[in-house]
Design a protein around this motif. Structure first.
Motif, PDB file in Angstrom:
ATOM      1  N   ALA A  13     -56.315 -55.700  34.291  1.00  0.00           N
ATOM      2  CA  ALA A  13     -57.241 -55.805  33.322  1.00  0.00           C
ATOM      3  C   ALA A  13     -56.849 -56.912  32.485  1.00  0.00           C
ATOM      4  CB  ALA A  13     -57.363 -54.613  32.732  1.00  0.00           C
ATOM      5  N   PHE A  17     -59.174 -60.429  30.341  1.00  0.00           N
ATOM      6  CA  PHE A  17     -59.446 -60.044  29.127  1.00  0.00           C
ATOM      7  C   PHE A  17     -59.288 -61.264  27.960  1.00  0.00           C
ATOM      8  CE2 PHE A  17     -58.803 -58.279  24.922  1.00  0.00           C
ATOM      9  CZ  PHE A  17     -59.653 -56.924  25.027  1.00  0.00           C
ATOM     10  N   LYS A  22     -58.397 -59.493  20.382  1.00  0.00           N
ATOM     11  CA  LYS A  22     -57.120 -58.618  19.783  1.00  0.00           C
ATOM     12  C   LYS A  22     -57.260 -59.036  18.178  1.00  0.00           C
ATOM     13  CE  LYS A  22     -55.013 -58.196  24.112  1.00  0.00           C
ATOM     14  NZ  LYS A  22     -53.879 -58.079  25.036  1.00  0.00           N
ATOM     15  N   LEU A 162     -58.600 -52.291  24.136  1.00  0.00           N
ATOM     16  CA  LEU A 162     -57.735 -53.062  24.533  1.00  0.00           C
ATOM     17  C   LEU A 162     -56.928 -52.758  26.096  1.00  0.00           C
ATOM     18  CD1 LEU A 162     -56.494 -54.361  21.336  1.00  0.00           C
ATOM     19  CD2 LEU A 162     -58.358 -55.237  22.391  1.00  0.00           C
ATOM     20  N   PRO A 163     -56.644 -53.691  26.665  1.00  0.00           N
ATOM     21  CA  PRO A 163     -55.911 -53.322  27.998  1.00  0.00           C
ATOM     22  C   PRO A 163     -54.654 -52.599  27.755  1.00  0.00           C
ATOM     23  CG  PRO A 163     -56.596 -55.510  28.139  1.00  0.00           C
ATOM     24  CD  PRO A 163     -57.099 -55.084  26.825  1.00  0.00           C
ATOM     25  N   ASN A 166     -55.552 -49.034  26.752  1.00  0.00           N
ATOM     26  CA  ASN A 166     -56.467 -48.252  28.036  1.00  0.00           C
ATOM     27  C   ASN A 166     -55.274 -47.978  28.842  1.00  0.00           C
ATOM     28  OD1 ASN A 166     -58.911 -48.847  26.973  1.00  0.00           O
ATOM     29  ND2 ASN A 166     -59.368 -50.488  28.345  1.00  0.00           N
ATOM     30  N   HIS A 185     -60.922 -50.472  35.368  1.00  0.00           N
ATOM     31  CA  HIS A 185     -61.375 -51.826  35.364  1.00  0.00           C
ATOM     32  C   HIS A 185     -61.505 -52.237  37.025  1.00  0.00           C
ATOM     33  CE1 HIS A 185     -61.565 -56.082  34.289  1.00  0.00           C
ATOM     34  NE2 HIS A 185     -60.610 -56.353  35.327  1.00  0.00           N
ATOM     35  N   ASN A 207     -62.393 -52.284  29.413  1.00  0.00           N
ATOM     36  CA  ASN A 207     -62.387 -53.378  28.488  1.00  0.00           C
ATOM     37  C   ASN A 207     -63.629 -53.420  27.801  1.00  0.00           C
ATOM     38  OD1 ASN A 207     -59.656 -53.912  29.210  1.00  0.00           O
ATOM     39  ND2 ASN A 207     -60.193 -55.565  30.524  1.00  0.00           N
TER      40      ASN A 207
END
Length: 346
Positions: A13, A17, A22, A162-163, A166, A185, A207
């Motif tokens: 992921a 991204f 962020k 956000l990864p 997640n 993802h 995402n």
């Protein structure tokens, strides 16, 4: 649950991204912690700092929840263990050190905070409309999602974050609901969710900015994360909500009236709602006086009353904003304040 597979999904992921999505707050407190992620760290994410910024129980390790505080919170929230128990589990996934074991169930301060949210959702959403699809934007490690799904069993739940977040919610929820089918993802072909994907899975952890085609959500939730975003990111999410909310769908929004942690002024009254909303709830958040609960339902007509409610929120913001002070001065003041605190400790 295969932690190795969950970590592999996280690394996949990250590759696609956009780091610009962020916030400064996230960058300052979290990114370095995930560089050398492994299975052991993942299993202990609620006591080793990985959940910092999304887990108030972790932040209060110097003031551990005890039975006295627990009973005070029962009174403050006008609840009982009988009500609370249906939102709890008998396993401490993430190995938090700040949970009480009550009759075999683990309870923390965040459970009480989320109880206020669930009561709102039960009274004004679940009891009014059939809620089939929920999308929570910025759902942290999945605690609110878990509490909702323990009670509302026949729905599909999307978490967009956000990864790094997640990764934690994937681990936490897959352990909590081992029989649920997860979509992540790595399964998302051509950055799109198909009708077949939707039909064959229960929990979706993704995402931002995946293509949802004709999917319409009955309930959107954002609890205390839009306030940390830059305004352009907030706008992207509102475009997404406006495009993918169902007829008569709800948006449950809890954020601070004013926040500037992103380096910009983030005002709840300036969130880019269009005019096609009916206000269901507009009230102070019981567990955080600086935050406001704003539950709205999608409308097919332009609603003038909505603008009245926004003006009321703008008035409330005056108690919390430093709108006429340059941000540079605000940050300078905070640095000086922190420096003085360190000197006092020495």
């Amino acid at each position: 649950m295969n932690e190795e597979k969950i970590i592999a999904n996280y690394h996949n992921a990250i590759k696609s991204f956009d780091q610009n999505d962020k916030s400064k707050i996230w960058e300052s407190i979290q990114l370095k912690r995930f560089k050398e992620i492994n299975e052991e760290k993942l299993k202990n994410f609620r006591n080793n700092g990985l959940s910092r910024g999304m887990d108030n129980d972790f932040l209060k390790l110097k003031e551990l929840l005890n039975f006295k505080k627990y009973n005070e919170k029962l009174i403050f929230h006008n609840t009982s263990f009988v009500e609370l128990k249906k939102y709890l589990t008998k396993k401490n996934f993430g190995n938090s050190k700040n949970l009480l074991n009550i009759e075999g169930y683990y309870v923390g301060e965040a459970n009480f905070k989320n109880l206020e949210r669930i009561r709102d959702l039960n009274e004004f959403c679940f009891s009014k409309n059939k809620i089939n699809l929920i999308c929570e934007i910025g759902g942290g490690f999945g605690l609110l999602a878990k509490m909702i799904m323990l009670e509302q069993t026949n729905l599909k739940y999307f978490l967009i974050d956000l990864p790094e977040t997640n990764l934690l919610s994937h681990y936490y929820l897959s352990n909590t609901f081992p029989d649920k089918k997860f979509f992540t993802h790595t399964q998302c072909k051509e950055n799109t969710i198909s009708e077949s994907d939707l039909e064959n899975h229960d929990i979706f952890i993704l995402n931002p900015w995946v293509s949802y085609k004709n999917i319409r959500f009955d309930l959107f939730i954002n609890a205390q994360s839009m306030m940390e975003m830059k305004n352009k990111i907030v706008k992207k999410y509102f475009d997404f909500i406006h495009s993918h909310i169902s007829n008569n769908g709800f948006f449950y929004n809890i954020n601070r009236l004013y926040h500037d942690g992103s380096g910009e002024r983030n005002l709840l009254s300036e969130y880019p709602y269009d005019d096609f909303w009916n206000v269901v709830i507009s009230k102070s958040y019981k567990t955080s006086v600086r935050s406001h609960i704003f539950l709205c339902q999608r409308s097919s007509t332009n609603n003038t009353n909505f603008k009245v409610k926004i003006k009321e929120i703008k008035e409330l913001e005056k108690n919390f904003t430093t709108i006429n002070v340059p941000l540079s001065l605000i940050y300078f003041y905070r640095k000086c304040k922190n420096f003085v605190k360190k000197l006092i400790k020495k």
